[in-house]
Design a protein around this motif. Structure first.
Motif, PDB file in Angstrom:
ATOM      1  N   GLN A  90       0.740  -1.307   0.207  1.00  0.00           N
ATOM      2  CA  GLN A  90      -0.059   0.108   0.143  1.00  0.00           C
ATOM      3  C   GLN A  90       0.933   1.324  -0.078  1.00  0.00           C
ATOM      4  N   GLN A  91       0.589   2.120  -0.803  1.00  0.00           N
ATOM      5  CA  GLN A  91       1.285   3.444  -0.958  1.00  0.00           C
ATOM      6  C   GLN A  91       0.543   4.180  -0.143  1.00  0.00           C
ATOM      7  N   GLN A  92       0.878   5.127   0.935  1.00  0.00           N
ATOM      8  CA  GLN A  92      -0.045   5.652   1.681  1.00  0.00           C
ATOM      9  C   GLN A  92      -0.232   7.137   1.467  1.00  0.00           C
ATOM     10  N   THR A  93       0.915   7.553   0.817  1.00  0.00           N
ATOM     11  CA  THR A  93       0.525   9.301   0.466  1.00  0.00           C
ATOM     12  C   THR A  93       0.994   9.408  -1.127  1.00  0.00           C
ATOM     13  N   LYS A 100     -15.214  18.619  -0.024  1.00  0.00           N
ATOM     14  CA  LYS A 100     -13.771  19.085  -0.043  1.00  0.00           C
ATOM     15  C   LYS A 100     -12.873  17.813  -0.441  1.00  0.00           C
ATOM     16  N   PRO A 101     -11.554  18.452  -1.153  1.00  0.00           N
ATOM     17  CA  PRO A 101     -11.011  17.286  -1.641  1.00  0.00           C
ATOM     18  C   PRO A 101     -10.263  16.300  -0.600  1.00  0.00           C
ATOM     19  N   THR A 102     -10.070  15.209  -1.166  1.00  0.00           N
ATOM     20  CA  THR A 102      -9.535  14.093  -0.145  1.00  0.00           C
ATOM     21  C   THR A 102      -8.155  14.245   0.021  1.00  0.00           C
ATOM     22  N   VAL A 103      -7.536  14.794  -1.211  1.00  0.00           N
ATOM     23  CA  VAL A 103      -5.912  15.121  -1.136  1.00  0.00           C
ATOM     24  C   VAL A 103      -5.732  16.189  -1.922  1.00  0.00           C
ATOM     25  N   SER A 104      -4.702  17.175  -1.544  1.00  0.00           N
ATOM     26  CA  SER A 104      -4.508  18.262  -2.274  1.00  0.00           C
ATOM     27  C   SER A 104      -2.986  18.334  -2.141  1.00  0.00           C
ATOM     28  N   VAL A 105      -2.300  18.347  -3.364  1.00  0.00           N
ATOM     29  CA  VAL A 105      -0.881  18.580  -3.425  1.00  0.00           C
ATOM     30  C   VAL A 105      -0.311  19.717  -3.911  1.00  0.00           C
ATOM     31  N   GLN A 162      -2.417   3.309 -18.090  1.00  0.00           N
ATOM     32  CA  GLN A 162      -1.843   2.090 -18.159  1.00  0.00           C
ATOM     33  C   GLN A 162      -1.284   1.614 -16.773  1.00  0.00           C
ATOM     34  N   GLN A 163      -0.478   2.917 -16.411  1.00  0.00           N
ATOM     35  CA  GLN A 163       0.105   2.505 -15.052  1.00  0.00           C
ATOM     36  C   GLN A 163      -1.013   3.590 -14.153  1.00  0.00           C
ATOM     37  N   THR A 164      -1.731   3.026 -13.419  1.00  0.00           N
ATOM     38  CA  THR A 164      -2.808   3.858 -12.900  1.00  0.00           C
ATOM     39  C   THR A 164      -2.498   4.659 -11.830  1.00  0.00           C
ATOM     40  N   GLN A 165      -1.310   4.260 -11.459  1.00  0.00           N
ATOM     41  CA  GLN A 165      -0.900   5.172 -10.220  1.00  0.00           C
ATOM     42  C   GLN A 165      -0.257   6.699 -10.427  1.00  0.00           C
ATOM     43  N   SER A 216      -2.506   4.228  -2.849  1.00  0.00           N
ATOM     44  CA  SER A 216      -3.426   2.906  -3.327  1.00  0.00           C
ATOM     45  C   SER A 216      -4.774   3.175  -3.234  1.00  0.00           C
ATOM     46  N   GLU A 217      -5.019   4.165  -2.388  1.00  0.00           N
ATOM     47  CA  GLU A 217      -6.747   4.352  -2.304  1.00  0.00           C
ATOM     48  C   GLU A 217      -7.183   4.822  -3.686  1.00  0.00           C
ATOM     49  N   PHE A 218      -6.306   5.569  -4.471  1.00  0.00           N
ATOM     50  CA  PHE A 218      -6.867   5.952  -5.679  1.00  0.00           C
ATOM     51  C   PHE A 218      -6.540   4.950  -6.932  1.00  0.00           C
ATOM     52  N   THR A 219      -6.054   4.013  -6.776  1.00  0.00           N
ATOM     53  CA  THR A 219      -5.573   3.032  -7.835  1.00  0.00           C
ATOM     54  C   THR A 219      -6.671   1.632  -7.622  1.00  0.00           C
ATOM     55  N   GLU A 220      -7.123   1.219  -6.686  1.00  0.00           N
ATOM     56  CA  GLU A 220      -7.865   0.242  -6.555  1.00  0.00           C
ATOM     57  C   GLU A 220      -9.444   0.384  -6.502  1.00  0.00           C
TER      58      GLU A 220
END
Lengths: 480, 108
Positions: A142-145, A415-420, A437-440, A458-462
């Motif tokens: 899992q990728q957390q950030t 509101k946005p889940t993640v803002s970078v 193709q590389q969905t992350q 990972s929460e954005f890719t699965e």
């Protein structure tokens, strides 16, 4: 008779013998009282020296032998025979069930009778069970950030103060290309500009040095890779031309250009599209479900539903050699300013997003004019909005404040889940694209001339368990 | 219901059809199939390519599960196999001659 004494003496065997011989000699002259030939005589002993034990000299001779030097020679051999063979792939045959062997009818019936009760019991238990509620298994790490994988830029373009106006991933997902131009020029510009591509899978990727650079005669405003050919990319210029390049040919990449004729867009091309509208079109998105359906974002702030199969002829200001049609079918409720970006959902045929200068993103359904939801994402402009290709409820937005914002409608609709933060000095992010193709991966280009490739958590890719149903629910909140 | 071979007397055929229809009509059931001892499907409610895939793979898995149970305890034997995945649950009822495979989408 007188026998003469033989002077034959072979060895001095004894003096008696010699005497005897001498005696015998004298005896003949004196004449003993014996008759002559019958006298006893004693002869000497004869001895023969041995020859066997004598010292023999060892006779030897020296002989030598030498192998001749080994002669070597090199020779090569090449088989000359060859055979031609052909290979041909065949279209896959539709899978057909193999012919079923004979089986015992009563046995099958007996088997089903036996198992039916057990299976039915389990089916019912399953239907009511909460045993697995909230139980999730993670097979991948899992990728957390969200973190920035690459920061790519082209220094000569940055030196001219160019902005990244468009990014695009190619069909294999390994190359990202960006178009340089300026988005704040109101006038005609004869600025020479660039289109750059980086191959992210190549070893030794140098972020300041693109794998391919194409110089273009005027500012490039938008960019799109060919959907199946990994090296073809099309771009639209400020001068209204559309060019197609083949990035795998560094010497002469230009494949095709529209050229400046009377028909070309005399207004800047803002997004490669297959149609024109009399209103100032600022953004186009095609529906993934219906290839002839597309949505236009306009300068007036209202999205337009259009169809390529429209029959009505367009009323134009100037005559043109290509017959134009009026494709607009339906007008949606407007934003507070021009719409800069539209995106159709890849998971639901009726949903699309639009984002504009009022800083709001609207979620529309094709079935009604009013947006389903309106989200304020920024106090400045919103320049791009894109649906995620893998998660039905996720979209990303590029803001004028330098942020890339990721929304998950499942978590929060406000509101946005993640803002970078892409840029430190809050200069705007102009474009972004997900990598299908590389969905992350998510690429975003900003006003500083850099393209940043973000790796999503990972929460954005699965895809979650019931996302498609939730999306359907959202879409069906259409006011009746 | 797709019948692959119309082969045996109607008496048993009707019973088989009815039983499979009952199972298929349970809440959440996506597909039902009967596979013989060699892994060849005999009855199915799904399309051909999916059926062939399920039949082959689940037959192998069931044989492996059965041998696992027997190896741990030779007096024991496999009675039922369930595989739970993110999207649904696969249930296999094994027997000497046949396998009954049911795929259900359970309520979350």
């Amino acid at each position: 008779m007188a026998t003469s004494a033989q002077p034959w003496q072979l060895g001095l065997a004894g003096s008696a013998g010699a005497e005897a011989l001498a005696t015998s000699g004298t005896a003949s002259t004196e004449g003993p009282e014996r008759p002559g030939p019958l006298q006893d005589e004693t002869l000497g002993v004869a001895s023969v020296p041995s020859q066997w034990r004598g010292v023999q000299g060892i006779r030897g001779e020296t002989k030598s032998c030498q192998t001749a030097s080994i002669a070597t020679a090199e020779a090569s051999v090449q088989a000359r025979k060859h055979v031609d063979a052909e290979v041909q792939t065949e279209a896959p045959e539709p899978v057909s069930l193999p012919s079923v062997p004979r089986y015992n009818g009563p046995q099958l019936a007996a088997f089903l009778r036996k198992v039916e009760a057990m299976v039915t019991r389990e089916l019912n238990k399953n239907w009511q069970s909460h045993a697995f509620d909230g139980f999730e298994v993670n097979w991948a790490e899992q990728q957390q950030t969200v973190n920035c994988l690459h920061t790519l830029s082209y220094p000569p373009a940055q030196g001219q103060g160019l902005h990244v106006t468009g990014v695009s991933w190619n069909s294999t997902g390994s190359v990202v290309a960006c178009a340089y131009g300026r988005l704040d020029d109101g006038d005609w510009s004869t600025l020479r500009s660039f289109v750059c591509a980086w191959n992210l899978d190549r070893r030794g990727l140098s972020p300041q040095q693109p794998s391919a650079v194409v110089e273009v005669p005027s500012a490039a405003m938008c960019l799109a890779f060919h959907p199946t050919r990994p090296s073809h990319v099309a771009g639209g210029l400020y001068s209204g031309e559309v060019l197609v390049w083949d990035m795998s040919r560094p010497e002469d990449p230009l494949l095709w250009r529209t050229g400046l004729t009377d028909d070309t867009h005399t207004d800047p091309v803002y997004q490669p599209s297959r149609g024109e509208a009399e209103v100032g079109a600022t953004a186009v998105a095609f529906s993934s479900f219906d290839p002839s359906l597309f949505v236009l974002g306009t300068e007036g702030g209202f999205p337009l539903k259009c169809s390529l199969s429209a029959e009505e002829a367009a009323v134009t200001r100037m005559p043109s050699s290509v017959p134009l049609r009026a494709p607009a079918q339906f007008t949606f409720a407007p934003h507070g300013g021009p719409v800069y970006s539209v995106s159709c959902s890849p998971f639901h045929r009726n949903l699309f997003l639009s984002a504009g200068t009022d800083g709001h993103a609207h979620l529309y359904s094709m079935l009604q004019a009013q947006p389903l939801t309106s989200l304020q994402l920024s106090h400045k402009y919103l320049f791009a909005v894109r649906w995620s290709p893998v998660r039905p409820l996720v979209f990303a937005a590029a803001s004028g404040e330098g942020d890339v914002q990721l929304f998950d409608l499942q978590k929060s609709s406000q509101k946005p889940t993640v803002s970078v933060k892409q840029t430190e000095d809050e200069s705007p992010v102009y474009c972004l694209e997900f990598n299908c193709q590389q969905t992350q991966l998510l690429a975003a280009g900003d006003a500083k001339g850099t393209v940043k490739v973000w790796q999503l958590s990972s929460e954005f890719t699965e895809q979650g368990a019931r996302e498609t149903e939730l999306l359907d629910q959202l879409a069906s909140e259409v006011a009746s | 219901m797709k019948t692959l071979v119309n082969f045996f007397p109607d008496l048993f055929q009707a019973e088989v059809e009815e039983t499979l229809k009952r199972i298929q009509s349970h809440k959440g059931v996506i597909g039902t199939m009967v596979v013989n001892a060699e892994g060849i499907p005999i009855r199915t409610t799904l399309d051909n390519s999916t059926t062939v895939q399920y039949a082959g793979l689940l037959h192998q898995l069931t044989m492996k599960a059965k041998s696992t149970v027997r190896d741990i305890d030779p007096q024991n034997d496999l009675t039922f196999l369930r595989i739970r995945s993110k999207k649904h649950e696969i249930m296999v009822a094994p027997d000497k001659e046949y396998l009954l495979i049911v795929i259900q989408n359970p309520c979350e």
